[in-house]
Design a protein around this motif. Structure first.
Motif: not given
Length: 400
Positions: A153-162
């Motif tokens: 979940s954290g990795a996906v959120i970070a990838a979306i925010l980039m």
């Protein structure tokens, strides 16, 4: 509704709350506290907040903190109620994001990364063990792997925010992650209140060691998990920096690569629950091959495939190992051996983080670090197969 039906309904609600509680702990401590920081490393360098060596070491300080947190968690869990310990740790991770939204002196940034790492280990060990114990008592032991979805979940959120914040100051990315952390902390507080007292065993007692044969199997499993921790360090901390600054891929490609890791990590626990802990050895072999894939192949889609596979296996192996510990040591010894496993994993990661940072600076390339990671992961494959063999022999002798 009969009293029996009412009790069953309450039990089911407690199971759901336990899953959400464990998920929020892992999401805060590992998903956001660690994996949301990984894609920020090249951004921090480009923004001029820190030089490349400093930014790489920030990732290593988080791993060192995770190690220290793993060492002290068993002691803290015997002295402090798990609910209070989890809440304090979640607030520390939140504070680490709040204080790092804007550029601060490097020693302070290193301290907050260390504290976030330590708090992440406490959340991973104490809170997931409490959730696991609650699910076992509630007849839903198979659900114990679901909280590990928090990693992806954290990795996906970070990838979306980039890509969303690609043309904005780095402060906005930090602020966005902080907002998600605030929401996750609120969920953690709510589920902690719903579950009430969450003790895995008497706080003054220490679980006894497993029978000799099973204990030996668990030690080999812990060694294998340590190999996993070292082997995946290049992927979990430096992959985006490697892809964008060394290989020369775009920031959009870096976001796609990290999204692959996140999606894989989201699916990993479900796959692990499906196939069971008996096939954990193949998960190690699969992950070793995926790590080796990026050593010589620099196609962005193959990078994404490698990242997806490593992401798939990362929480998947954790779920399988938790099941292995449950089978070999029993529920009452789970927190003891799970804490030992997490500490071993954290120690290997801390050594791996320092090694990758130094080797990449010396060789002026991340490639030797990825090759070393794949080799260590392959050794872990051998170790976990041997652990399974010892456990099978011990079980057959015990039933004879």
């Amino acid at each position: 509704m009969s009293s029996v039906d009412g009790s069953a309904a309450e039990l089911e609600k407690g199971n759901v709350a336990a899953v959400i509680y464990g998920w929020s702990a892992i999401f805060i401590g590992v998903g956001l506290g660690r994996f949301a920081f990984t894609p920020l490393i090249p951004v921090l360098i480009e923004a001029g907040w820190y030089d490349p060596a400093q930014a790489k070491m920030l990732g290593a300080y988080g791993l060192i903190g995770y190690l220290c947190g793993g060492v002290v968690t068993p002691f803290l869990a015997r002295q402090i109620p798990v609910r209070s310990l989890g809440i304090a740790s979640a607030l520390i991770v939140l504070a680490s994001f709040i204080f790092c939204i804007f550029p601060i002196a490097y020693p302070w940034a290193a301290l907050w990364r260390f504290l976030a790492g330590a708090a992440g280990a406490i959340l991973m060990i104490a809170c997931t063990s409490a959730a696991n114990a609650r699910l076992v008592r509630g007849g839903r032991a198979i659900w114990s792997g679901l909280p590990f979805v928090g990693v992806g979940s954290g990795a996906v959120i970070a990838a979306i925010l980039m890509p969303l914040f690609a043309d904005t100051p780095v402060e906005w990315q930090g602020l966005a992650i902080t907002v998600f952390c605030v929401l996750a902390v609120a969920i953690h507080l709510w589920t902690a209140a719903r579950l009430g007292t969450m003790e895995t065993r008497s706080r003054k007692q220490k679980a006894p060691r497993a029978a000799p044969g099973r204990h030996r199997a668990l030690l080999w499993a812990l060694l294998a998990y340590g190999c996993d921790g070292f082997g995946m360090t290049p992927h979990s901390v430096y992959l985006v920096d490697y892809a964008t600054r060394e290989v020369g891929l775009s920031n959009a490609s870096g976001a796609l690569i990290w999204a692959g890791f996140g999606v894989g990590a989201l699916l990993g626990p479900f796959l692990a629950i499906r196939i069971g802990s008996q096939r954990i050895g193949w998960a190690f072999a699969f992950k070793a091959l995926a790590i080796a894939l990026v050593v010589t192949i620099h196609d962005p889609w193959l990078f994404t495939l490698s990242s997806f596979c490593v992401g798939l296996a990362t929480p998947g192996i954790a779920v399988m190992l938790s099941g292995f510990i449950q089978a070999a040591g029993g529920a009452e010894r789970h927190i003891r051996y799970w804490a030992n496993a997490t500490t071993t994993f954290a120690f290997a990661q801390a050594i791996g983080g320092l090694a990758v940072s130094r080797v990449s600076q010396f060789a002026d390339s991340y490639q030797p670090a990825f090759a070393l990671g794949a080799a260590i992961m392959a050794f872990g494959f051998v170790a976990i197969l041997y652990a399974g063999r010892i456990l099978r022999d011990s079980t057959s002798q015990g039933s004879a």
